[in-house]
Design an enzyme around this catalytic site. Structure first.
Site, PDB file in Angstrom:
ATOM      1  N   LYS A  12      58.537  10.413  38.753  1.00 16.54           N
ATOM      2  CA  LYS A  12      57.603  10.278  39.699  1.00 16.54           C
ATOM      3  C   LYS A  12      56.216  10.654  39.189  1.00 16.54           C
ATOM      4  CE  LYS A  12      58.403   8.193  42.465  1.00 16.54           C
ATOM      5  NZ  LYS A  12      58.512   6.725  42.244  1.00 16.54           N
TER       6      LYS A  12
ATOM      7  N   THR B  75      55.516   7.144  34.743  1.00 14.96           N
ATOM      8  CA  THR B  75      56.076   6.724  33.516  1.00 14.96           C
ATOM      9  C   THR B  75      56.018   4.999  33.384  1.00 14.96           C
ATOM     10  OG1 THR B  75      58.345   7.001  34.392  1.00 14.96           O
ATOM     11  CG2 THR B  75      57.582   8.581  33.206  1.00 14.96           C
TER      12      THR B  75
ATOM     13  N   HIS C 180      52.433   8.631  50.732  1.00 15.32           N
ATOM     14  CA  HIS C 180      53.427   9.616  50.808  1.00 15.32           C
ATOM     15  C   HIS C 180      53.294  10.330  52.264  1.00 15.32           C
ATOM     16  CE1 HIS C 180      52.516  10.722  46.313  1.00 15.32           C
ATOM     17  NE2 HIS C 180      53.421   9.704  46.376  1.00 15.32           N
TER      18      HIS C 180
ATOM     19  N   GLY D 277      53.272   3.125  44.232  1.00 14.88           N
ATOM     20  CA  GLY D 277      52.175   3.432  45.306  1.00 14.88           C
ATOM     21  C   GLY D 277      52.456   3.339  46.698  1.00 14.88           C
TER      22      GLY D 277
ATOM     23  N   TYR E 191      45.601   0.210  40.502  1.00 12.48           N
ATOM     24  CA  TYR E 191      45.036  -0.646  39.465  1.00 12.48           C
ATOM     25  C   TYR E 191      46.178  -1.616  39.230  1.00 12.48           C
ATOM     26  CZ  TYR E 191      40.565   1.348  38.957  1.00 12.48           C
ATOM     27  OH  TYR E 191      39.148   1.536  38.893  1.00 12.48           O
TER      28      TYR E 191
ATOM     29  N   ARG F 299      51.667  14.840  36.816  1.00 10.35           N
ATOM     30  CA  ARG F 299      50.665  14.696  38.132  1.00 10.35           C
ATOM     31  C   ARG F 299      50.884  16.184  38.719  1.00 10.35           C
ATOM     32  NH1 ARG F 299      51.559  10.234  42.287  1.00 10.35           N
ATOM     33  NH2 ARG F 299      49.520  10.758  42.890  1.00 10.35           N
TER      34      ARG F 299
END
EC number: 2.8.2.-
Length: 312
Positions: A69, A72, A279, A276, A260, A152
């Site tokens: 997550k 990758t 959360h 995307g 993107y 992240r």
């Protein structure tokens, strides 16, 4: 001389369908991997028998080792924009799953994409980063392989991890606990939660650094890759010593999806709809607990790799 010829014949019999890669000039090879030596070139120069069109399957020159997550898939898709990259489409899990690893390097080689001699083969499996056994196994295959690690903010990674598992259950019409129920235990942070443990980057990095120097590993800033992918991909190109082919026109912001997408040779493509996803919102006091918990682990990671990220 006769003994040498016998030895070569026996080696070829053992390798079955694997033959030596055509010799590359030192200049061309070293421009791609400037720190490899002749021994390592021989060690990593095996391929399957070539197709008539000149393509073959090569053991990977590059591994995207994680993190789960962390982005990758996005990194792999963006890297594949480059004409000198040939990417395995699926996660092979060769080094982390015992049943796969027992099949041997010949089986692993068979899973690789067909590519031209000038291309670099890349495979990505996010589970590699957090596995105890993978670093040594990768080292034994190729001690000079290039490793890409995309990370992240640990808290964002935890929430993304939860979101994926939540939707996986939802698609199967199965219930799944609310995020607070997993993050909290007796009103304290549940540090046994796997999603939290996977975000303790310094622990896993220490294991990789036992086998590979930092010069072999490039850490991609996953948060910046989401917000502005082009500069991050420029850095990846430089690390891999690739010619600068990826440019700003390869990216466009999709307002509907909120991230993107890619434009390649006039063809637009976006990541799967599972990417995307929003959360879950968590309460401020819980967010504070997560920030407090990850403060020291983040500092340890920064010290380990000699660089900082916007996580504190």
């Amino acid at each position: 001389m006769a003994a040498l010829l016998v030895g070569v014949c026996l080696l070829c019999m053992q390798l079955h369908m694997i033959i030596c890669r055509p010799a590359l000039s030192e200049k061309n090879y070293m421009s791609t991997f400037p720190f490899v030596n002749d021994e390592e070139i021989r060690k990593t120069s095996f391929k399957n028998v070539s197709h008539p069109n000149g393509t073959s399957q090569y053991l990977p020159h590059i591994l995207i080792i994680g993190v789960r997550k962390g982005g990758t898939r996005a990194l792999l898709e963006m890297l594949s924009l480059h004409s000198h990259i040939s990417a395995a489409e699926s996660e092979i899990h060769f080094f982390d799953l015992e049943d796969q690893y027992k099949r041997g390097l010949e089986w692993y080689l068979d899973q690789m994409p067909f590519s031209y001699p000038h291309q670099l083969t890349v495979e990505k499996t996010p589970a590699y980063f957090t596995s105890d056994v993978v670093p040594e196994r990768v080292y034994n295959m190729n001690s000079t392989i290039r490793l890409l690690l995309i990370l992240r903010d640990p808290i964002e990674r935890v929430l993304s991890d939860y979101t994926q598992v939540f939707y996986n259950h939802k698609q199967k019409n199965k219930s799944y606990p609310a995020v607070e129920d997993l993050l909290l235990k007796n009103d304290e942070l549940n540090t046994d939660y796997k999603a939290i443990n996977r975000s303790l980057y310094h622990i896993f990095m220490e294991n990789w650094l036992k086998y590979f120097p930092l010069k072999n590993i490039y850490i991609v800033d996953g948060d910046r890759l989401i917000k502005d992918p082009f500069p991050e991909m420029q850095k990846v190109e430089r690390f891999l010593n690739l010619s600068p082919q990826i440019n700003v026109s390869n990216f466009y912001f999709n307002k509907t999806k909120g991230f993107y997408c890619l434009r390649d040779s006039g063809r637009d493509r976006c990541l799967h709809e599972s990417k995307g996803r929003a959360h879950p919102q968590i309460k401020p006091f819980l967010l504070g607990k997560l920030r407090d918990y990850f403060h020291e682990p983040n500092k340890k990671f920064f010290e380990l790799v000699g660089q900082t990220f916007d996580w504190l």
